[in-house]
Design an enzyme around this catalytic site. Structure first.
Site, PDB file in Angstrom:
ATOM      1  N   CYS A   1      10.728  22.203   1.886  1.00 10.01           N
ATOM      2  CA  CYS A   1      10.338  21.794   0.523  1.00 10.01           C
ATOM      3  C   CYS A   1       8.817  21.737   0.398  1.00 10.01           C
ATOM      4  O   CYS A   1       8.256  22.133  -0.619  1.00 10.01           O
ATOM      5  CB  CYS A   1      10.890  20.414   0.192  1.00 10.01           C
ATOM      6  SG  CYS A   1      12.661  20.258   0.267  1.00 10.01           S
TER       7      CYS A   1
ATOM      8  N   CYS B   1      15.023  18.390   6.856  1.00 10.76           N
ATOM      9  CA  CYS B   1      14.002  18.344   7.910  1.00 10.76           C
ATOM     10  C   CYS B   1      14.086  17.071   8.749  1.00 10.76           C
ATOM     11  O   CYS B   1      13.558  17.034   9.867  1.00 10.76           O
ATOM     12  CB  CYS B   1      12.608  18.483   7.315  1.00 10.76           C
ATOM     13  SG  CYS B   1      12.199  17.171   6.148  1.00 10.76           S
TER      14      CYS B   1
ATOM     15  N   THR C   1       0.819  -1.221   0.000  1.00  6.91           N
ATOM     16  CA  THR C   1       0.000   0.000   0.000  1.00  6.91           C
ATOM     17  C   THR C   1       0.852   1.270   0.000  1.00  6.91           C
ATOM     18  O   THR C   1       0.390   2.336  -0.417  1.00  6.91           O
ATOM     19  CB  THR C   1      -0.976  -0.052   1.200  1.00  6.91           C
ATOM     20  OG1 THR C   1      -1.778  -1.226   1.050  1.00  6.91           O
ATOM     21  CG2 THR C   1      -1.860   1.159   1.285  1.00  6.91           C
TER      22      THR C   1
ATOM     23  N   HIS D   1      -8.528   3.141 -10.689  1.00  4.68           N
ATOM     24  CA  HIS D   1      -8.815   2.829 -12.091  1.00  4.68           C
ATOM     25  C   HIS D   1     -10.304   2.952 -12.386  1.00  4.68           C
ATOM     26  O   HIS D   1     -11.145   2.635 -11.539  1.00  4.68           O
ATOM     27  CB  HIS D   1      -8.340   1.405 -12.414  1.00  4.68           C
ATOM     28  CG  HIS D   1      -6.850   1.248 -12.350  1.00  4.68           C
ATOM     29  ND1 HIS D   1      -6.035   1.686 -13.361  1.00  4.68           N
ATOM     30  CD2 HIS D   1      -6.041   0.733 -11.398  1.00  4.68           C
ATOM     31  CE1 HIS D   1      -4.766   1.427 -13.032  1.00  4.68           C
ATOM     32  NE2 HIS D   1      -4.746   0.858 -11.845  1.00  4.68           N
TER      33      HIS D   1
ATOM     34  N   ILE E   1      -3.496   4.981  -8.406  1.00  7.12           N
ATOM     35  CA  ILE E   1      -4.584   5.235  -9.369  1.00  7.12           C
ATOM     36  C   ILE E   1      -5.858   4.521  -8.921  1.00  7.12           C
ATOM     37  O   ILE E   1      -5.813   3.347  -8.538  1.00  7.12           O
ATOM     38  CB  ILE E   1      -4.213   4.703 -10.775  1.00  7.12           C
ATOM     39  CG1 ILE E   1      -2.932   5.365 -11.273  1.00  7.12           C
ATOM     40  CG2 ILE E   1      -5.363   4.927 -11.765  1.00  7.12           C
ATOM     41  CD1 ILE E   1      -2.360   4.711 -12.509  1.00  7.12           C
TER      42      ILE E   1
HETATM   43  C1  LIG Z   1       3.898  -1.417  -8.493  1.00  7.47           C
HETATM   44  C2  LIG Z   1       2.457  -1.466  -8.084  1.00  7.47           C
HETATM   45  C3  LIG Z   1       1.523  -0.582  -8.631  1.00  7.47           C
HETATM   46  C4  LIG Z   1       0.187  -0.658  -8.263  1.00  7.47           C
HETATM   47  N1  LIG Z   1      -0.666   0.300  -8.719  1.00  7.47           N
HETATM   48  C5  LIG Z   1      -1.966   0.253  -8.357  1.00  7.47           C
HETATM   49  C6  LIG Z   1      -2.858   1.271  -8.781  1.00  7.47           C
HETATM   50  O1  LIG Z   1      -2.466   2.263  -9.359  1.00  7.47           O
HETATM   51  N2  LIG Z   1      -4.166   1.126  -8.499  1.00  7.47           N
HETATM   52  C7  LIG Z   1      -4.648   0.030  -7.840  1.00  7.47           C
HETATM   53  O2  LIG Z   1      -5.855  -0.078  -7.692  1.00  7.47           O
HETATM   54  N3  LIG Z   1      -3.812  -0.900  -7.351  1.00  7.47           N
HETATM   55  C8  LIG Z   1      -2.489  -0.811  -7.574  1.00  7.47           C
HETATM   56  N4  LIG Z   1      -1.620  -1.733  -7.087  1.00  7.47           N
HETATM   57  C9  LIG Z   1      -2.125  -2.770  -6.194  1.00  7.47           C
HETATM   58  C10 LIG Z   1      -2.331  -2.231  -4.781  1.00  7.47           C
HETATM   59  O3  LIG Z   1      -1.210  -1.501  -4.363  1.00  7.47           O
HETATM   60  C11 LIG Z   1      -2.582  -3.410  -3.839  1.00  7.47           C
HETATM   61  O4  LIG Z   1      -3.709  -4.124  -4.319  1.00  7.47           O
HETATM   62  C12 LIG Z   1      -2.857  -3.022  -2.414  1.00  7.47           C
HETATM   63  O5  LIG Z   1      -1.941  -2.083  -1.917  1.00  7.47           O
HETATM   64  C13 LIG Z   1      -2.803  -4.291  -1.559  1.00  7.47           C
HETATM   65  O6  LIG Z   1      -3.123  -3.955  -0.244  1.00  7.47           O
HETATM   66  P1  LIG Z   1      -3.069  -5.063   0.884  1.00  7.47           P
HETATM   67  O7  LIG Z   1      -3.655  -4.448   2.089  1.00  7.47           O
HETATM   68  O8  LIG Z   1      -3.685  -6.322   0.366  1.00  7.47           O
HETATM   69  O9  LIG Z   1      -1.534  -5.421   1.055  1.00  7.47           O
HETATM   70  P2  LIG Z   1      -0.367  -4.670   1.855  1.00  7.47           P
HETATM   71  O10 LIG Z   1      -0.436  -3.217   1.718  1.00  7.47           O
HETATM   72  O11 LIG Z   1       0.905  -5.336   1.459  1.00  7.47           O
HETATM   73  O12 LIG Z   1      -0.690  -5.006   3.374  1.00  7.47           O
HETATM   74  C14 LIG Z   1      -0.452  -6.275   3.931  1.00  7.47           C
HETATM   75  C15 LIG Z   1       0.001  -6.079   5.352  1.00  7.47           C
HETATM   76  O13 LIG Z   1       0.078  -7.341   6.010  1.00  7.47           O
HETATM   77  C16 LIG Z   1       1.132  -7.288   6.937  1.00  7.47           C
HETATM   78  N5  LIG Z   1       1.512  -8.671   7.291  1.00  7.47           N
HETATM   79  C17 LIG Z   1       2.094  -9.585   6.492  1.00  7.47           C
HETATM   80  N6  LIG Z   1       2.289 -10.729   7.181  1.00  7.47           N
HETATM   81  C18 LIG Z   1       1.810 -10.533   8.429  1.00  7.47           C
HETATM   82  C19 LIG Z   1       1.751 -11.338   9.611  1.00  7.47           C
HETATM   83  N7  LIG Z   1       2.216 -12.593   9.640  1.00  7.47           N
HETATM   84  N8  LIG Z   1       1.212 -10.796  10.735  1.00  7.47           N
HETATM   85  C20 LIG Z   1       0.751  -9.509  10.741  1.00  7.47           C
HETATM   86  N9  LIG Z   1       0.805  -8.715   9.645  1.00  7.47           N
HETATM   87  C21 LIG Z   1       1.316  -9.214   8.510  1.00  7.47           C
HETATM   88  C22 LIG Z   1       2.204  -6.504   6.203  1.00  7.47           C
HETATM   89  O14 LIG Z   1       3.128  -5.918   7.101  1.00  7.47           O
HETATM   90  C23 LIG Z   1       1.395  -5.474   5.449  1.00  7.47           C
HETATM   91  O15 LIG Z   1       1.317  -4.231   6.130  1.00  7.47           O
HETATM   92  C24 LIG Z   1      -0.259  -1.677  -7.382  1.00  7.47           C
HETATM   93  C25 LIG Z   1       0.682  -2.535  -6.813  1.00  7.47           C
HETATM   94  C26 LIG Z   1       2.030  -2.410  -7.130  1.00  7.47           C
HETATM   95  C27 LIG Z   1       3.029  -3.265  -6.450  1.00  7.47           C
END
Ligand SMILES: Cc1cc2nc3c(=O)[nH]c(=O)nc-3n(C[C@H](O)[C@H](O)[C@H](O)COP(=O)(O)OP(=O)(O)OC[C@H]3O[C@@H](n4cnc5c(N)ncnc54)[C@H](O)[C@@H]3O)c2cc1C
Length: 481
Positions: free
Chosen positions: A404, A444, A41, A49, A47
């Protein structure tokens, strides 16, 4: 016993936690890191989308279109900047004009509003820096941009404001099925909950494996690298620019950010399943990004680059998201394989998971739920009169810490003391942006460190840049006599 325990505090875990507080439920969300939004995240394109990209019969298609529609109200309630600037998918070759039509048709099936195919002249009128050799574009006005980490922080804060509990530095390392629920442990503290929601990002398969030897999915990281251009590049483009999509994804983009920077990237590089922390950038892949974006636009101001970074997509070895109760373990729900458009889909997924919890536990609505988050003061956006009035009330707003981005002491202190407040330099940067500008914290950083130590009543040597072991100071060079 909690009603619901959520593992992971990225955009998925925090959105779900907030949405569940609409009901009378005892909810806890835990993360292994010392801040929310420490995984994927914090490093993506930001974006929202429009939703024409995935097939109508996939979860990605369904959740993206609905998520996009929910974004306006959500960001208003949480006081998070969100701008519907619209996107353009550019046809760089004549045969790609047909792809534009197919994307439009798919979007129409999913209810994406206002899409239009533009000819070359219409595109160049909107975006004069676009490659003049293009053959047209698909315009989608409902596509938007958001600060993903700020949204996750805001969801966490509002969930806590409404009674949820947050547990950081808690890596779930054991999960046990008990008679009426589950026990989670990090080796030293046990939490019991009736239902568990696994939102562990790239680690979701490993978390699932704590409760079953035969998980139905496996996740590998797919890395994406970026250049970030300074605010001086603001206005270079005013829409999100995509090439036509390929099998590997949406391609390398040019994206304005809500803070007036420009993002160039990401590429797409499959990494081994064991590389779930490999967020380093490489010259080879950044050169590839550079070549790809130069196909979209001319005169890209690369000299305005202020940093590079990488994020890891959670690729599930299958095409679609995994958003379902485990077929093996009743009461255990996986929100996994959340590659793009996961951020865009998060509000819709939160609704979907809440409906599952409602069905399981039949909670009463929470009559006290307050969806509104107290807005944060943005000194830089105030008029001169407003600034003067604020400084008279609280002189800490008269001390600029980050030059900045024009961030004051008052804003940083507020970011520390809110629910889900920041505890490290990067956590403060994600909340109020000191260190996000051209100097990248060079000036900063030490002052933010002092403020953190003062406000948290700890030693400056305890303050971290980001995660465990990232201490900035290790001791005194000159002891007092
Ligand atoms: C390069 C890139 C570009 C992207 N661009 C877009 C975009 O423009 N628009 C869009 O819609 N999506 C985009 N995505 C996808 C989007 O970023 C993800 O779908 C989203 O951030 C996933 O969120 P999450 O909460 O599932 O995962 P994460 O943000 O990875 O959160 C998972 C959390 O679980 C925690 N965790 C893991 N294991 C454990 C454990 N054993 N115990 C406790 N905590 C744990 C981690 O510390 C982490 O904080 C993109 C992804 C990437 C990599």
């Amino acid at each position: 016993m909690y009603d619901v325990a959520i593992i992971g505090a990225g955009i998925m875990g925090t959105s779900i936690a907030r949405n569940l507080m609409r009901y009378n439920l005892k909810v806890i969300f835990a993360d292994r890191e010392n801040d929310v939004s420490s995984g994927t995240t914090k490093a993506n394109s930001g974006i929202v989308h429009a939703g024409y990209g995935a097939d109508a019969d996939t979860l990605q298609g369904k959740f993206n279109a609905r998520g996009n529609a929910l974004y306006g109200d959500l960001c208003k309630e949480l006081s998070v900047p969100f701008k519907r600037i619209g996107s353009l998918v550019l046809a760089l070759r004549p045969e790609e004009v047909q792809t534009l039509g197919e994307l439009k048709q798919n979007g129409e099936k999913l209810g994406v509003p206002g899409m239009k195919i533009l000819n070359r002249e219409e595109v160049l009128k909107l975006e004069p820096n676009v490659n003049p050799d293009i053959h047209g574009a698909l315009y989608a006005p409902s596509a938007g941009i958001v600060e993903p980490w700020e949204l996750a922080v805001a969801c966490a804060e509002n969930a806590i404001d409404n009674g949820a509990e947050m547990l950081l530095n808690y890596k779930v390392s054991q999960i046990k099925k008990i008679e009426n629920g589950f026990e989670l442990s990090n080796g030293s503290r046990t939490i019991s909950a009736k239902l568990v929601i696994n939102c562990a990002g790239v680690y979701a398969d490993e978390v699932y494996r704590l409760i079953t030897d035969t998980p139905e999915f496996k996740i590998h990281p797919r890395r994406g690298q970026y250049f970030l251009l300074d605010k001086t590049a603001h206005g270079f483009v005013n829409h999100i620019l995509f090439p036509c999509p390929s099998k590997l994804g949406k391609g390398v983009l040019i994206v304005p950010t809500v803070d007036h920077n420009i993002l160039l990237g990401p590429d797409s590089e499959d990494l081994d399943v064991n590389c779930k922390e490999s967020t380093e950038t490489t010259l080879k892949r950044l050169n590839f990004v550079r070549e790809e974006v130069m196909k979209l636009c001319r005169n890209i101001p690369f000299r305005e680059n202020i940093t590079t970074f990488a994020g890891l997509r959670a690729e599930p070895f299958g095409e679609d998201f995994i958003v379902s109760e485990s077929p093996q373990i009743s009461g255990f729900f996986n929100v996994a394989g959340m590659k793009s458009p996961g951020l865009s889909s998060a509000p819709a997924i939160a609704e979907h998971v809440s409906a599952w919890v409602q069905d399981k536990l039949k909670p009463e609505p929470n009559a006290k739920f307050d969806p509104i988050r107290r807005p944060r003061i943005k000194f830089v956006e105030l008029s001169s009169e407003e600034r003067q009035a604020l400084i008279r009330k609280d002189p800490r707003f008269g001390r600029v810490i980050c030059r900045c981005e024009t961030i004051t002491e008052g804003e940083i202190v507020d970011a520390i003391h809110r629910n889900a407040g920041g505890r490290s330099l990067n956590a403060i940067k994600r909340r109020v942006r000191p260190g996000a500008g051209r100097c990248q914290g060079g000036f900063c950083g030490p002052r933010v460190l002092e403020l953190l130590a003062r406000e948290l009543s700890c030693s400056p040597t305890d303050i971290l840049q980001e995660g465990e072991g990232s201490n900035i100071l290790i001791g005194k060079t000159k002891e007092e006599a």
